[in-house]
Scaffold this motif. Structure first.
Motif, PDB file in Angstrom:
ATOM      1  N   ASP A  37     -40.041  83.405 -66.516  1.00 52.32           N
ATOM      2  CA  ASP A  37     -40.713  83.774 -65.262  1.00 52.32           C
ATOM      3  C   ASP A  37     -41.156  82.480 -64.572  1.00 52.32           C
ATOM      4  OD1 ASP A  37     -42.204  84.803 -63.237  1.00 52.32           O
ATOM      5  OD2 ASP A  37     -43.903  85.367 -64.515  1.00 52.32           O
ATOM      6  N   SER A  38     -40.312  81.966 -63.669  1.00 50.72           N
ATOM      7  CA  SER A  38     -40.602  80.697 -63.007  1.00 50.72           C
ATOM      8  C   SER A  38     -39.834  80.652 -61.688  1.00 50.72           C
ATOM      9  CB  SER A  38     -40.189  79.528 -63.915  1.00 50.72           C
ATOM     10  OG  SER A  38     -40.643  78.310 -63.385  1.00 50.72           O
ATOM     11  N   SER A  39     -39.817  79.487 -61.050  1.00 57.39           N
ATOM     12  CA  SER A  39     -39.035  79.357 -59.816  1.00 57.39           C
ATOM     13  C   SER A  39     -38.469  77.941 -59.733  1.00 57.39           C
ATOM     14  CB  SER A  39     -39.916  79.623 -58.596  1.00 57.39           C
ATOM     15  OG  SER A  39     -40.892  78.596 -58.488  1.00 57.39           O
ATOM     16  N   ASP A 160     -40.894  81.143 -73.985  1.00 59.93           N
ATOM     17  CA  ASP A 160     -42.040  80.268 -73.672  1.00 59.93           C
ATOM     18  C   ASP A 160     -41.789  79.548 -72.341  1.00 59.93           C
ATOM     19  OD1 ASP A 160     -44.053  78.419 -73.488  1.00 59.93           O
ATOM     20  OD2 ASP A 160     -43.559  77.362 -75.359  1.00 59.93           O
ATOM     21  N   ARG A 161     -42.353  80.092 -71.283  1.00 67.52           N
ATOM     22  CA  ARG A 161     -42.039  79.533 -69.967  1.00 67.52           C
ATOM     23  C   ARG A 161     -42.691  78.170 -69.730  1.00 67.52           C
ATOM     24  NH1 ARG A 161     -45.145  81.737 -64.752  1.00 67.52           N
ATOM     25  NH2 ARG A 161     -47.267  81.547 -65.499  1.00 67.52           N
ATOM     26  N   SER A 162     -43.604  77.760 -70.636  1.00 67.60           N
ATOM     27  CA  SER A 162     -44.265  76.474 -70.427  1.00 67.60           C
ATOM     28  C   SER A 162     -43.442  75.295 -70.949  1.00 67.60           C
ATOM     29  CB  SER A 162     -45.661  76.475 -71.060  1.00 67.60           C
ATOM     30  OG  SER A 162     -45.560  76.487 -72.466  1.00 67.60           O
ATOM     31  N   GLY A 219     -48.429  70.927 -72.939  1.00 66.51           N
ATOM     32  CA  GLY A 219     -47.940  70.022 -71.896  1.00 66.51           C
ATOM     33  C   GLY A 219     -49.021  69.164 -71.255  1.00 66.51           C
ATOM     34  N   ARG A 220     -50.157  69.794 -70.968  1.00 65.04           N
ATOM     35  CA  ARG A 220     -51.214  69.038 -70.271  1.00 65.04           C
ATOM     36  C   ARG A 220     -51.744  67.883 -71.117  1.00 65.04           C
ATOM     37  NH1 ARG A 220     -55.019  73.389 -67.025  1.00 65.04           N
ATOM     38  NH2 ARG A 220     -53.254  74.650 -66.412  1.00 65.04           N
ATOM     39  N   ALA A 221     -51.872  68.115 -72.442  1.00 66.49           N
ATOM     40  CA  ALA A 221     -52.385  67.067 -73.338  1.00 66.49           C
ATOM     41  C   ALA A 221     -51.415  65.885 -73.383  1.00 66.49           C
ATOM     42  CB  ALA A 221     -52.595  67.632 -74.734  1.00 66.49           C
ATOM     43  N   ALA A 256     -39.316  62.325 -69.130  1.00 65.23           N
ATOM     44  CA  ALA A 256     -40.102  63.504 -69.521  1.00 65.23           C
ATOM     45  C   ALA A 256     -40.518  64.313 -68.309  1.00 65.23           C
ATOM     46  CB  ALA A 256     -41.330  63.081 -70.299  1.00 65.23           C
ATOM     47  N   ASN A 257     -40.841  63.597 -67.228  1.00 67.14           N
ATOM     48  CA  ASN A 257     -41.381  64.268 -66.046  1.00 67.14           C
ATOM     49  C   ASN A 257     -41.510  63.207 -64.950  1.00 67.14           C
ATOM     50  OD1 ASN A 257     -43.137  65.411 -64.106  1.00 67.14           O
ATOM     51  ND2 ASN A 257     -44.057  66.740 -65.671  1.00 67.14           N
ATOM     52  N   ASN A 258     -40.940  63.461 -63.781  1.00 66.66           N
ATOM     53  CA  ASN A 258     -41.017  62.471 -62.686  1.00 66.66           C
ATOM     54  C   ASN A 258     -42.461  62.174 -62.287  1.00 66.66           C
ATOM     55  OD1 ASN A 258     -38.488  61.480 -62.149  1.00 66.66           O
ATOM     56  ND2 ASN A 258     -37.956  63.091 -60.680  1.00 66.66           N
ATOM     57  N   ARG A 259     -43.359  63.151 -62.481  1.00 68.10           N
ATOM     58  CA  ARG A 259     -44.763  62.895 -62.135  1.00 68.10           C
ATOM     59  C   ARG A 259     -45.404  61.931 -63.123  1.00 68.10           C
ATOM     60  NH1 ARG A 259     -48.483  67.194 -61.935  1.00 68.10           N
ATOM     61  NH2 ARG A 259     -47.203  68.339 -63.397  1.00 68.10           N
ATOM     62  N   ILE A 260     -44.966  61.958 -64.382  1.00 66.13           N
ATOM     63  CA  ILE A 260     -45.458  60.968 -65.360  1.00 66.13           C
ATOM     64  C   ILE A 260     -44.946  59.582 -64.945  1.00 66.13           C
ATOM     65  CG2 ILE A 260     -45.299  60.171 -67.762  1.00 66.13           C
ATOM     66  CD1 ILE A 260     -45.287  63.107 -68.646  1.00 66.13           C
ATOM     67  N   GLY A 284     -32.683  66.824 -67.278  1.00 66.05           N
ATOM     68  CA  GLY A 284     -33.800  67.330 -68.069  1.00 66.05           C
ATOM     69  C   GLY A 284     -34.249  66.270 -69.066  1.00 66.05           C
ATOM     70  N   ASN A 285     -35.045  66.708 -70.029  1.00 61.47           N
ATOM     71  CA  ASN A 285     -35.627  65.792 -71.026  1.00 61.47           C
ATOM     72  C   ASN A 285     -34.810  65.882 -72.312  1.00 61.47           C
ATOM     73  OD1 ASN A 285     -37.129  64.722 -73.129  1.00 61.47           O
ATOM     74  ND2 ASN A 285     -39.079  65.561 -72.439  1.00 61.47           N
ATOM     75  N   SER A 286     -34.040  64.823 -72.578  1.00 66.56           N
ATOM     76  CA  SER A 286     -33.183  64.825 -73.768  1.00 66.56           C
ATOM     77  C   SER A 286     -33.789  63.983 -74.882  1.00 66.56           C
ATOM     78  CB  SER A 286     -31.777  64.344 -73.427  1.00 66.56           C
ATOM     79  OG  SER A 286     -31.829  63.044 -72.872  1.00 66.56           O
TER      80      SER A 286
HETATM   81  O1  UT7 Z   1     -40.766  64.560 -74.142  1.00 67.62           O
HETATM   82  C1  UT7 Z   1     -41.903  64.843 -74.885  1.00 67.62           C
HETATM   83  C2  UT7 Z   1     -43.080  64.586 -74.095  1.00 67.62           C
HETATM   84  N1  UT7 Z   1     -43.345  65.738 -73.250  1.00 67.62           N
HETATM   85  C3  UT7 Z   1     -43.857  65.531 -72.052  1.00 67.62           C
HETATM   86  O2  UT7 Z   1     -44.033  64.423 -71.642  1.00 67.62           O
HETATM   87  C4  UT7 Z   1     -44.290  66.741 -71.269  1.00 67.62           C
HETATM   88  C5  UT7 Z   1     -45.565  66.430 -70.544  1.00 67.62           C
HETATM   89  N2  UT7 Z   1     -46.084  67.564 -69.818  1.00 67.62           N
HETATM   90  C6  UT7 Z   1     -45.522  67.995 -68.684  1.00 67.62           C
HETATM   91  O3  UT7 Z   1     -44.522  67.481 -68.247  1.00 67.62           O
HETATM   92  C7  UT7 Z   1     -46.217  69.105 -67.940  1.00 67.62           C
HETATM   93  O4  UT7 Z   1     -47.438  69.385 -68.566  1.00 67.62           O
HETATM   94  C8  UT7 Z   1     -45.377  70.394 -67.801  1.00 67.62           C
HETATM   95  C9  UT7 Z   1     -44.206  70.157 -66.885  1.00 67.62           C
HETATM   96  C10 UT7 Z   1     -44.866  70.848 -69.167  1.00 67.62           C
HETATM   97  C11 UT7 Z   1     -46.225  71.511 -67.189  1.00 67.62           C
HETATM   98  O5  UT7 Z   1     -46.726  71.078 -65.933  1.00 67.62           O
HETATM   99  P1  UT7 Z   1     -48.299  71.145 -65.611  1.00 67.62           P
HETATM  100  O6  UT7 Z   1     -48.471  70.663 -64.249  1.00 67.62           O
HETATM  101  O7  UT7 Z   1     -49.030  70.407 -66.696  1.00 67.62           O
HETATM  102  O8  UT7 Z   1     -48.566  72.702 -65.675  1.00 67.62           O
HETATM  103  P2  UT7 Z   1     -49.710  73.452 -66.471  1.00 67.62           P
HETATM  104  O9  UT7 Z   1     -49.309  73.650 -67.883  1.00 67.62           O
HETATM  105  O10 UT7 Z   1     -51.015  72.800 -66.162  1.00 67.62           O
HETATM  106  O11 UT7 Z   1     -49.673  74.852 -65.739  1.00 67.62           O
HETATM  107  C12 UT7 Z   1     -50.062  74.996 -64.380  1.00 67.62           C
HETATM  108  C13 UT7 Z   1     -49.877  76.441 -63.959  1.00 67.62           C
HETATM  109  C14 UT7 Z   1     -50.512  77.433 -64.920  1.00 67.62           C
HETATM  110  O12 UT7 Z   1     -51.013  78.483 -64.149  1.00 67.62           O
HETATM  111  P3  UT7 Z   1     -52.575  78.569 -63.784  1.00 67.62           P
HETATM  112  O13 UT7 Z   1     -53.289  78.567 -65.109  1.00 67.62           O
HETATM  113  O14 UT7 Z   1     -52.846  77.337 -62.972  1.00 67.62           O
HETATM  114  O15 UT7 Z   1     -52.677  79.824 -63.019  1.00 67.62           O
HETATM  115  C15 UT7 Z   1     -49.349  77.919 -65.746  1.00 67.62           C
HETATM  116  O16 UT7 Z   1     -49.538  79.219 -66.230  1.00 67.62           O
HETATM  117  O17 UT7 Z   1     -48.477  76.747 -63.929  1.00 67.62           O
HETATM  118  C16 UT7 Z   1     -48.225  77.902 -64.742  1.00 67.62           C
HETATM  119  N3  UT7 Z   1     -46.912  77.726 -65.354  1.00 67.62           N
HETATM  120  C17 UT7 Z   1     -45.775  78.059 -64.724  1.00 67.62           C
HETATM  121  N4  UT7 Z   1     -45.542  78.592 -63.525  1.00 67.62           N
HETATM  122  C18 UT7 Z   1     -44.258  78.795 -63.178  1.00 67.62           C
HETATM  123  C19 UT7 Z   1     -46.625  77.203 -66.562  1.00 67.62           C
HETATM  124  N5  UT7 Z   1     -45.296  77.191 -66.739  1.00 67.62           N
HETATM  125  C20 UT7 Z   1     -44.762  77.711 -65.621  1.00 67.62           C
HETATM  126  C21 UT7 Z   1     -43.440  77.952 -65.196  1.00 67.62           C
HETATM  127  N6  UT7 Z   1     -43.235  78.468 -63.975  1.00 67.62           N
HETATM  128  N7  UT7 Z   1     -42.388  77.630 -65.963  1.00 67.62           N
END
Ligand code: UT7
Length: 329
Positions: A37-39, A160-162, A219-221, A256-260, A284-286
Motif C-alpha cells: 500500500d504505497s504510491s 511490510d510496506r516500510s 528506517g527512521r533510526a 540507501a536513500n537520496n535524502r541520506i 534501489g538499495n543493493s
Molecule cells: O541499506 C541499509 C541502510 N538502510 C537505510 O539506510 C534506510 C534508512 N531509512 C530510510 O531510508 C527511510 O527511513 C525510509 C525510506 C525507509 C522511510 O522513510 P521515512 O521518511 O523515514 O518514513 P517513516 O518511516 O518516517 O514514515 C513516514 C510515514 C508514516 O506515516 P505517518 O505515521 O506519518 O502517518 C508511515 O506509515 O509514511 C508512512 N509510510 C508509507 N507511506 C506510503 C511508511 N511506508 C510507506 C509506504 N508508502 N511504503
C-alpha cells in the motif's frame, strides 16, 4: 633465538578494475505498489527510487558474482590464476558453509586462493576494500578480487510496506593489486552492536522449513544514525587520507536513500563540481553491491574517469560502517 620471517608487500595498492551486474528483472514503483500500500510519488519523494532490479529465474547471488568477477579480472588485464585472494561481501548467501567466496573462486577457475565471505551488510564492500588493501600491502596477496553481491529480493517481506520497496539485487566487483602511487586511503570503519535489532534478517531457525527469513528495519533510526554519526565518519575518511573537499572528484555513498545522500552533502560541504552517485534511482538499495555498481555506472556513463579521486562510505545492518578515499580504476 630463531628469527621468524614476516610477510612484506608493496608500499601501495590500487583498484585495477571494476565491473557490475544487475538483476535482470526491472520492478518499477507501479509494480511495487501492486504488492504494498504505497504510491510512486511517496517512494520517489522519500527515497529517490523510480525502479529497482531483482534477479530473474536464471540468476542467483552466485551467478551474478561470477559474471561480475569474470569481467573485473578481464578488465584488470589479469588471468584468473593471478588472483590469490577472493573476498565476497554478502548477506544473501543461504549457507553458513561453504562460503560463497570458495564457490566463486572455483567457478572462476582460480587455483588455491585465500577465500572468505565478509558479513558486513551495506558496509561489506568497503570492509572488503580495506581488507584487500591491507592484504596486498602486508604481502599476504598480490591481487585480490573483492565482490559485493546481494539477492535481497529473496529476503523482502512483501507484507511490510516500510521496507519492501527499498532492496534490490546485483553484484559489483573490483580487483585490487600493487601500485606505484598511494591510491587507497586509510579505511575508517567500526560497528555498534547495541543497535543490532535496528536492521535484521530473521534467524533461519525461526522460519518454517522451506521459508526464507525476512528483513526487518527501523528506517527512521537508520536514517538518523546515517545522517549524524556516519556523516561525521565520512568526513573523517577524507581527513585521514590527508585530503580536503576540494581534492575530491566523486562521492559514492552507499545507495540507501537520496535524502541520506543530500544530508551527507550538507555535512561535507563538497564543491559543486564533485560528481555525486545517484545510482539508487534505477537500482534501489543493493546493500554490499551498491557502491561498486554505482562506481561502474559513473565510469561507463563518462560522468567519472579513471584516476579520479572518490570518497566512499558504506553503512547498514550491524550496525556497521566503513569508508575510504580511492582513485578510480
Ligand atoms: O541499506 C541499509 C541502510 N538502510 C537505510 O539506510 C534506510 C534508512 N531509512 C530510510 O531510508 C527511510 O527511513 C525510509 C525510506 C525507509 C522511510 O522513510 P521515512 O521518511 O523515514 O518514513 P517513516 O518511516 O518516517 O514514515 C513516514 C510515514 C508514516 O506515516 P505517518 O505515521 O506519518 O502517518 C508511515 O506509515 O509514511 C508512512 N509510510 C508509507 N507511506 C506510503 C511508511 N511506508 C510507506 C509506504 N508508502 N511504503
Amino acid at each position: 633465538m630463531a628469527t621468524i620471517k614476516t610477510a612484506t608487500g608493496p608500499a601501495y595498492s590500487r583498484l585495477l578494475s571494476v565491473a557490475g551486474v544487475r538483476g535482470n528483472r526491472v520492478v518499477d514503483n507501479a509494480e511495487m505498489c501492486t504488492y504494498i500500500d504505497s504510491s510512486d510519488e511517496w517512494i520517489q519523494q522519500r527515497t529517490g527510487i523510480v525502479e529497482r532490479r531483482w534477479v530473474d529465474e536464471n540468476q542467483t547471488a552466485l551467478s551474478m558474482a561470477l559474471e561480475a568477477g569474470v569481467e573485473a579480472i578481464k578488465r584488470a588485464g589479469l588471468q584468473p590464476d593471478e588472483v590469490d585472494a577472493v573476498l565476497i561481501a554478502t548477506v544473501s548467501h543461504f549457507k553458513q558453509t561453504p562460503s560463497l567466496a570458495v564457490l566463486v573462486a572455483d567457478g572462476l577457475g582460480i587455483q588455491d586462493p585465500a577465500a572468505y565471505d565478509i558479513s558486513a551488510a551495506c558496509a561489506g564492500f568497503c570492509y572488503g576494500v580495506g581488507q584487500a588493501d591491507a592484504l596486498v600491502r602486508g604481502g599476504l596477496a598480490r591481487n585480490v578480487l573483492v565482490i559485493g553481491v546481494e539477492a535481497l529480493s529473496m529476503f523482502i517481506d512483501l507484507a511490510d510496506r516500510s521496507t519492501a520497496f527499498l532492496f534490490s539485487d546485483g553484484a559489483g566487483a573490483v580487483v585490487i593489486g600493487p601500485s606505484d602511487e598511494p591510491s587507497i586511503g586509510p579505511t575508517v570503519w567500526g560497528s555498534d552492536g547495541s543497535q543490532a535489532p535496528v536492521i535484521d534478517i530473521h534467524a533461519w531457525d525461526t522460519v518454517d522449513k522451506g521459508d526464507i527469513p525476512k528483513i526487518t528495519m527501523e528506517g527512521r533510526a537508520v536514517f538518523k544514525w546515517a545522517t549524524t554519526a556516519i556523516a561525521e565518519k565520512t568526513k573523517q575518511a577524507l581527513e585521514v587520507a590527508g585530503l580536503a573537499p576540494e581534492d575530491l572528484d566523486v562521492f559514492i555513498p552507499h545507495q540507501a536513500n537520496n535524502r541520506i545522500t543530500d544530508s551527507m552533502l550538507r555535512h561535507l560541504s563538497l564543491p559543486d563540481d564533485v560528481v555525486i552517485a545517484r545510482d539508487i534511482t534505477h537500482m534501489g538499495n543493493s546493500s554490499a553491491a551498491s557502491i561498486p555498481l554505482a562506481m561502474d555506472a559513473l565510469l561507463a556513463e563518462g560522468k567519472a574517469k579513471s584516476g579520479d579521486v572518490a570518497l566512499t562510505i558504506g553503512f547498514g545492518a550491524g550496525l556497521v560502517y566503513a569508508g575510504q578515499v580511492l582513485r578510480l580504476p
